[in-house]
Design an enzyme around this catalytic site. Structure first.
Site, short mmCIF file in Angstrom:
data_model
loop_
_atom_site.label_atom_id
_atom_site.label_comp_id
_atom_site.label_asym_id
_atom_site.label_seq_id
_atom_site.Cartn_x
_atom_site.Cartn_y
_atom_site.Cartn_z
N LYS A 1 0.62 -2.04 -0.27
CA LYS A 1 0.32 0.48 -0.04
C LYS A 1 1.05 1.14 0.00
CE LYS A 1 -3.90 -2.24 2.18
NZ LYS A 1 -3.49 -3.30 2.42
N ARG B 1 -6.93 -7.30 -9.16
CA ARG B 1 -7.72 -9.00 -8.85
C ARG B 1 -8.98 -8.76 -10.04
NH1 ARG B 1 -10.35 -9.06 -4.86
NH2 ARG B 1 -9.19 -8.76 -2.44
#
Length: 650
Positions: free
Chosen positions: A117, A297
């Site tokens: 992140k 994804r």
């Protein structure tokens, strides 16, 4: 050229979902499975299946080398990762490509960029995408992180830099709570992702979780509008919808442009989701919407996007991976209507959403809704994997119509054999703030007192349960039999969550009954597929499995049928023993025999369903005995720690 055969490196509902689309495209499928999944639905649906061995994810679905070998052995040309497990593992992507196979997803480089992140936020800042104020640097010293939290200003959010799904995430309200929250977040992140690093973010007031679905071909990207995923418990999504309520064309355009810019900045290929956090304290404002992270994804909630666009996202994934490029241009994608998805989990909501296990004795969904599931009646929900049972998806021309259809679909869903969040979802779908579109991630916590308690069955439901316990629920033809002299009466005892219920059932004739429960009396008639109770038509059904009978009447009310010949030898442990609330793996143990603890002190950590649960002392006492060690696999109800009683200390 389209693949002839693909391997699906996943399990459960997403594996089944990929199989359905692949089959519709004429593409063959290979499943992989662990020992507990040998008879799973995804194994039966696929054209071929390869065992991986093992029981836990680490010993089965996370064995990248074994999965690549299975693909090569079965002649698969590509590997679809689904979501979770290896779907965002760049090392796995490189191993797939090194074997001459195609990974159905983005490049390893893109995954690495967005997988951590902190790195992702830096990349987005460079691309001109607004990010949440915070610290996402490399210095992981506890003191440095505490000082950064003070600089940002409380409340703050500690987040694992790797992974997602709410694991390794803690909200901290004040400096004195930071140390314990940091330790817990690091421990959970290390267990879930093998990486204990964290970042610190400013907690956004009334946060809304809004994400944009994108598709890329490696050079350019397009968007398929946004989803709102603000209804969450313990940072896990519960009900998602598309589009986001309160979204305006101007805000949507800005948000979508930022998402496309983010995808193109890293050369993204395939399906991905760019997630934003918005300040929901007022109307949506581009100045108060920040990039949060990117999931490289397919997302669990992708069906709501499919519903409003008419696009099969799995088909698009396969076509892009096969080299066809983007199937449509941006201007060819239309947003039509509104869609909701509700996640049905095996979990005990009143106990704090604790994961539940057990065997599904009955499973039924209404034909009016799309139900994505990876289980069938007779399957077992084990402690090794995520406890999701199914996703229920509805669509309507407007949000109001779609919400009515969601409520109707939930009312028509039947699940028996284990504890679920079904009644919680029904209450949530009817909650006033949610119905008006006033959503944020704190909604469930604010209304927990009305959303979380288990529904209490009325005397009419209890009457139907008694009829089912006596085996009298089946349809009987009007002339199938008759009674002589006097009606036949039977007494039936039921157990509902520890409460004993005595019901007298009098058979008045074929399909006709009178019941007595204390002062309550009911006249009940079996009318074909329906019931009439005291003259009113009731849409209800009864399911019996062993010594349990379940009445489906909007909610599912499960009753146990006591065996009158068996007396319970169970002793009330009171607060003298701490029991495992669910099957799981014992993690860190904080106490030893002889230690003194105060009420609510942590005793040990139990890992179950990919989450950590801290078990705490029910009262101040001396530890008598610790019966579990780190690494032990324990069953629900197992005694883990015993406490000395007052008599022991005298």
């Amino acid at each position: 050229m389209m693949f002839k055969r693909i391997l699906i490196a996943n399990r459960g509902e997403i594996a089944c979902r990929v199989v359905r689309t692949a089959r519709a495209m004429g593409v063959g499928t290979v499943a992989v499975y662990s020992e507990p999944d040998a008879d799973a639905l995804h194994v039966k649906m696929a054209d071929m299946a390869v065992p991986l061995g093992g029981t836990t994810p680490e010993t089965s679905y996370l064995k990248g080398e074994a999965i690549v070998a299975a693909a090569l052995e079965t002649g698969a040309e590509a590997i679809h990762p689904g979501y979770g497990f290896l779907s965002e593992n760049p090392d796995f992507v490189e191993a797939v490509e090194a074997a001459g196979l195609v990974f159905v997803g983005p490049s390893a480089k893109a995954i690495r960029t967005m997988g951590l992140k902190g790195t992702a936020k830096s990349a987005m800042e460079a691309a001109g995408v607004p990010v949440v104020p915070g610290y996402h640097g490399a210095n992981q010293d506890s003191g440095h992180l505490a000082s950064e939290a003070a600089r940002i200003g409380y409340p703050v959010l500690i987040k694992a830099v790797a992974g997602g799904g709410g694991k390794g995430m803690r909200r901290v309200e004040a400096p004195e709570a930071f140390g314990a929250a940091l330790a817990a977040a690091r421990s959970e992140a290390l267990s879930a992702f093998g990486n204990s690093d964290v970042l610190i973010e400013k907690w956004v007031t009334a946060p809304r979780h809004i994400e944009v679905q994108i598709m890329g071909n490696g050079a350019r990207a397009i968007h398929l509008f946004e989803r709102d995923c603000s209804l969450q418990r313990r940072h896990q999504k519960v009900i998602e919808e598309a589009p986001a309520p309160g979204m305006t064309p101007g805000v949507r355009a800005g948000l979508a442009a930022a998402a496309v810019r983010a995808a193109e900045a890293i050369g993204y290929a395939g399906a991905g989701t760019v997630e934003f956090v918005a300040d929901g304290s007022d109307a949506l404002d581009p100045e108060r919407i920040y990039f949060m992270e990117m999931n490289t994804r397919l997302q669990v909630e992708h069906p709501v996007t499919e519903a409003i666009t008419g696009v099969d996202l799995v088909e698009w994934q396969l076509r892009i991976a096969a080299g066809e490029g983007l199937p449509l241009e941006q201007e060819e994608i239309d947003l039509t209507g509104h869609s909701f998805e509700a996640r049905l989990y095996a979990e005990d909501v009143p106990a704090g959403f604790l994961p539940a296990t057990g065997r599904l004795s009955h499973l039924g969904f209404p034909k009016s809704a799309r139900a994505d599931t990876g289980v069938r009646a007779g399957d077992e929900i084990s402690p090794f994997y995520d406890p999701m049972i199914a996703k229920l998806i509805v669509h309507g021309p407007t949000r109001d119509v779609a919400l009515l259809r969601l409520r109707q679909a939930l009312a028509g869903t039947e699940i028996a054999g284990l504890t679920t969040n079904h009644s919680f979802l029904r209450r949530l779908a009817a909650q006033d703030d949610f119905a008006s579109g006033a959503v944020d991630t704190g909604l469930i916590d604010r209304h927990a007192d009305t959303l979380m308690p288990a529904p209490v069955p009325c005397s009419r439901s209890r009457s139907l349960a008694a009829i089912g316990a006596l085996g009298l629920q089946a349809n009987v033809a009007p002339r199938a039999g008759f009674t002589l002299w006097a009606p036949l009466s039977r007494d039936q005892r039921l157990d509902w969550q520890g409460e004993e219920i005595d019901v007298r059932v009098t058979v008045l004739g074929p399909g006709r009954f009178r019941t007595e429960i204390g002062d309550a009396h009911h006249e009940i008639i079996r009318d074909g597929a329906r019931w009439r109770i005291d003259g009113a038509v009731v849409v209800a059904s009864i399911h019996r499995a062993g010594q349990r009978v379940t009445v489906f009447w909007g909610n599912a009310y499960a009753y146990d049928i006591p065996d009158p010949l068996r007396r319970s030898g169970a002793q009330d442990t009171g607060a003298g023993a701490v029991l495992a609330p669910m099957p799981g793996l014992v993690g860190a143990v904080s106490v030893r025999s002889g230690d003194w603890v105060a009420a609510d002190d942590p005793l040990l950590v139990l890992e179950a369903m990919k989450m950590e649960h801290v078990l705490r002392a029910p009262r101040a006492a001396r530890i008598a005995e610790v019966l579990a060690a780190p690494g032990d696999q324990v069953e629900a109800g197992a005694t883990l720690v015993t406490l000395e009683t007052e008599e022991d200390t005298e």
